[in-house]
Write a protein that holds these residues in place. Structure first.
Motif, mmCIF file in Angstrom:
data_model
loop_
_atom_site.group_PDB
_atom_site.id
_atom_site.type_symbol
_atom_site.label_atom_id
_atom_site.label_comp_id
_atom_site.label_asym_id
_atom_site.label_seq_id
_atom_site.Cartn_x
_atom_site.Cartn_y
_atom_site.Cartn_z
ATOM 1 N N SER A 246 52.695 79.239 111.715
ATOM 2 C CA SER A 246 51.248 78.705 112.329
ATOM 3 C C SER A 246 50.470 78.885 110.867
ATOM 4 O O SER A 246 50.524 79.593 110.114
ATOM 5 N N GLU A 248 47.432 80.277 110.555
ATOM 6 C CA GLU A 248 47.152 81.831 110.264
ATOM 7 C C GLU A 248 48.015 82.702 109.597
ATOM 8 O O GLU A 248 47.782 83.299 108.921
ATOM 9 N N TRP A 249 49.395 82.841 110.151
ATOM 10 C CA TRP A 249 50.296 83.473 109.425
ATOM 11 C C TRP A 249 50.508 82.807 108.050
ATOM 12 O O TRP A 249 50.875 83.570 106.923
ATOM 13 N N THR A 251 48.468 81.293 105.882
ATOM 14 C CA THR A 251 47.358 81.974 105.035
ATOM 15 C C THR A 251 47.591 83.624 105.047
ATOM 16 O O THR A 251 47.063 83.702 103.709
ATOM 17 N N PHE A 252 47.935 84.362 105.924
ATOM 18 C CA PHE A 252 47.992 85.706 105.590
ATOM 19 C C PHE A 252 49.351 85.977 104.395
ATOM 20 O O PHE A 252 49.165 86.671 103.554
ATOM 21 N N LYS A 532 43.967 91.767 106.996
ATOM 22 C CA LYS A 532 43.638 90.597 107.094
ATOM 23 C C LYS A 532 44.774 89.591 107.784
ATOM 24 O O LYS A 532 44.684 88.506 107.456
ATOM 25 N N SER A 533 45.759 90.316 108.463
ATOM 26 C CA SER A 533 46.825 89.711 109.234
ATOM 27 C C SER A 533 46.279 89.075 110.206
ATOM 28 O O SER A 533 45.104 89.939 110.968
ATOM 29 N N PRO A 534 46.950 88.045 110.929
ATOM 30 C CA PRO A 534 46.437 87.787 112.431
ATOM 31 C C PRO A 534 46.588 88.965 113.372
ATOM 32 O O PRO A 534 45.636 89.135 114.273
ATOM 33 N N TYR A 537 43.438 90.806 112.891
ATOM 34 C CA TYR A 537 42.319 90.142 113.507
ATOM 35 C C TYR A 537 42.156 90.248 114.899
ATOM 36 O O TYR A 537 41.134 90.631 115.741
#
Length: 602
Positions: A246, A248-249, A251-252, A532-534, A537
């Motif tokens: 995903s 989000e992951w 990016t992290f 700052k991981s999903p 958040y």
């Protein structure tokens, strides 16, 4: 008769494994070795976000998803701890059972069992209690090597279980499995070469009969083993990449890699000396302090690009960095010292000593050489020398690699020793089927060495238990404080989450199977590898927060820092953001922790 012998081997192996479990329990209690293991457990158990999560960042997704599923079925048990303990004791059982099944000679069985039993107590001992997933990965890989080295023709189950152990170990700690994989490869090569050389040409009357077909079949068998192992690793990686695909992951993961580069291999340059650089990337002095104290979670502007820029700049400042060839040469004295230095352990980890692992390795190298040199076949003798040289060259390369990188804690070095011992032990007990009594000698010596170190291992465990008990007095009180104030939320300074008394006390870890409470926690650290991981958040959102920066100013939200910590960086950070705040001490937990309220200045 054969079934009866197999049953007896099973019973004896199970009994000795149980004895090790009982003795370990008498010597001490089970702990997650590091605070990293605790956070992984919290993610899997749902303590972190409120829901058991398969994305625990450090392990590959398939095994994480499996463990989190156990928590979803029943939240009242410490499933992660149970899983790790099962893995390590299952390996002990498999090694014992395999060793006992290699010969029907009762004297051999006794010596083999004693050598393993005392090795596990005298060398591995403390690792059974202070459980760490990196070490367990190495132990599982070593167990696979024993199965491969003692494989008998037609016993496909050996290879099946070996592959399962390697793949599961990879899922648990991929980096460690890859580090041990070269020794696995050496073990496979040695076993194939000896198996091939035993397929000699023979005569049927006056006609020489070739065994080309059998040799071809043997090569195919070991080639398939290698391909299946590689295939299992590729499938595991593919499944993990899909699970983390995903946006989000992704990016992290980029942020995680940049953070690892900065903190594990680079450093945060001084602000005053490098102000022009920090100005060029828009980073103020208060933000640079967040990188220094690891509390970067408070600032959403500190992202992948910022971290990567700082890491790249720090690397460029290393004008006096030693070239790799010179580093290799410089690491040789340390390598030789670790290889030859013999001493009882003074403590669990530091100062590090490799005894009795290095002593047992030396015994097994010599014992293997003597056993195989007694063979009449010149080809076997030559192959033995080449095999031992190859194994030693492989282990030397791996050791120099970790020393050069400065990454040689016992959770890495001890598994490397166990891998090497597994190959040598496998070569020795594979000769047990010849029923030659001289093969017992290295097993006897190894058993004696292991037994000599048992009292030392007990002393190390007791001292470590005492240190962890001191640590728990502070952190148990802190966690009780959190539990008694569940209507509030607490952000914990990163250094405070690691050590309560500025390094004079054992760093934070958690006791297994004690105080099990898998409810969602009402606290989080202000940085660290999950920041700052999903998941991070999700935790903020679940508690009604938009960001840590804004949350700290809300009612019912507090900062926890150790008594000796300077928290002036909080005010400085908000001042740079154009907000005047007051940081007021409102409570104290034991003599170690202070609770602060951050509020807008009136």
């Amino acid at each position: 008769m054969k079934k009866q012998a197999q049953s007896m081997n099973f019973i004896v192996s199970a009994t000795l494994t149980l004895a090790i479990i009982v003795l370990a329990g008498i010597f001490g209690d089970y702990y997650f070795d590091l605070n990293d293991d605790v956070l992984m457990k919290d993610i899997l158990a749902g303590v972190y976000t409120g829901t058991p999560a398969g994305h625990n960042i450090q392990m590959l997704y398939p095994i994480s998803a499996f463990i989190s599923l156990l928590y979803r079925v029943y939240r009242g048990l410490d499933w992660y701890g149970i899983f790790l303990c099962f893995c390590q004791y299952f390996c002990v059982f498999v090694i014992l059972k395999r060793a006992l099944s290699m010969s029907e000679d009762k004297l051999y069985k006794g010596y083999a069992a004693a050598s393993i039993f005392f090795f596990m107590l005298g060398a591995v001992g403390a690792h059974f209690l202070f459980v760490q997933y990196t070490f367990i990965c190495g132990l599982m890989s070593a167990t696979a090597v024993v199965l491969i080295m003692t494989h008998r023709e037609g016993e496909k189950r050996d290879f099946v279980l070996a592959v399962i152990l390697i793949v599961v170990a990879f899922l648990i700690r991929s980096e460690m499995l890859l580090l041990t994989l070269p020794i696995v490869g050496v073990g496979i090569l040695i076993k194939w070469c000896f198996s091939r050389i035993e397929l000699k040409e023979y005569y049927d009357g006056a006609v020489q009969v070739s065994r080309y077909g059998e040799k071809k079949s043997l090569f195919k068998e070991y080639a398939v083993l290698c391909l299946v192992i590689v295939g299992g690793l590729i499938v595991s990686l593919t499944a993990n990449r899909i699970a983390y695909s995903s946006p989000e992951w992704k990016t992290f993961n980029a942020f995680f890699d940049a953070r690892t580069e900065l903190y594990d291999f680079q450093y945060v340059p001084d602000y005053a000396e490098n102000k022009n650089f920090y100005d060029s990337i828009g980073l103020s002095e208060s933000q640079q302090k967040l990188l220094v104290n690891y509390n970067f979670g408070i600032d959403e502007e500190i992202d992948t690009q910022v971290i990567r820029a700082v890491a790249t700049y720090a690397d460029s400042l290393k004008t006096d960095e030693t070239p790799l060839p010179a580093k290799l040469v410089q690491s040789i004295p340390m390598y030789l010292y670790r290889l030859r230095h013999v001493a009882f352990q003074k403590s669990y980890e530091y100062p590090m000593t490799d005894s009795p692992f290095n002593v047992i390795v030396a015994v097994l190298y010599l014992g293997t050489l003597v056993i195989y040199m007694a063979e009449r076949d010149k080809k076997k003798r030559l192959l033995t020398v080449l095999s031992l040289v190859l194994l030693f060259a492989c282990r030397s390369s791996l050791w120099l690699y970790i020393i050069v990188r400065g990454r040689d804690p016992i959770r890495i070095t001890h598994p490397l020793y166990i891998m090497e011992i597994a190959v040598l032990f496998g070569m020795i007990i594979d000769r047990a089927r010849t029923s030659r009594r001289y093969i017992f000698m290295p097993l006897v010596i190894a058993a004696i060495v292991g037994a000599m170190f048992v009292p030392n291992q007990i002393s190390v465990i007791k001292d470590e238990m005492a240190e962890r008990a001191k640590m728990r007095q502070h952190y148990d009180a802190l966690y009780d404080y959190f539990d008694s104030n569940r209507d509030y939320f607490y952000f914990v300074d990163v250094y405070t989450s690691v050590s309560a008394l500025d390094g004079t006390e054992r760093t934070f870890s958690e006791k297994m199977f004690s105080r099990v409470d898998n409810r969602e926690s009402n606290h989080d650290i202000m940085g660290g590898w999950a920041s700052k991981s999903p998941l991070y958040y999700d935790k903020l959102a679940d508690n009604g927060f938009e960001s840590m920066e804004k949350a700290l100013l809300e009612d019912g939200v507090y900062v926890v820092a150790k008594e000796s910590s300077d928290v002036s960086w909080i005010g400085e950070y908000y001042e740079d953001k154009g907000k005047a705040v007051n940081v007021e001490k409102v409570d104290q937990v034991t003599d170690a922790f202070m609770v602060y309220k951050v509020s807008a200045a009136k």
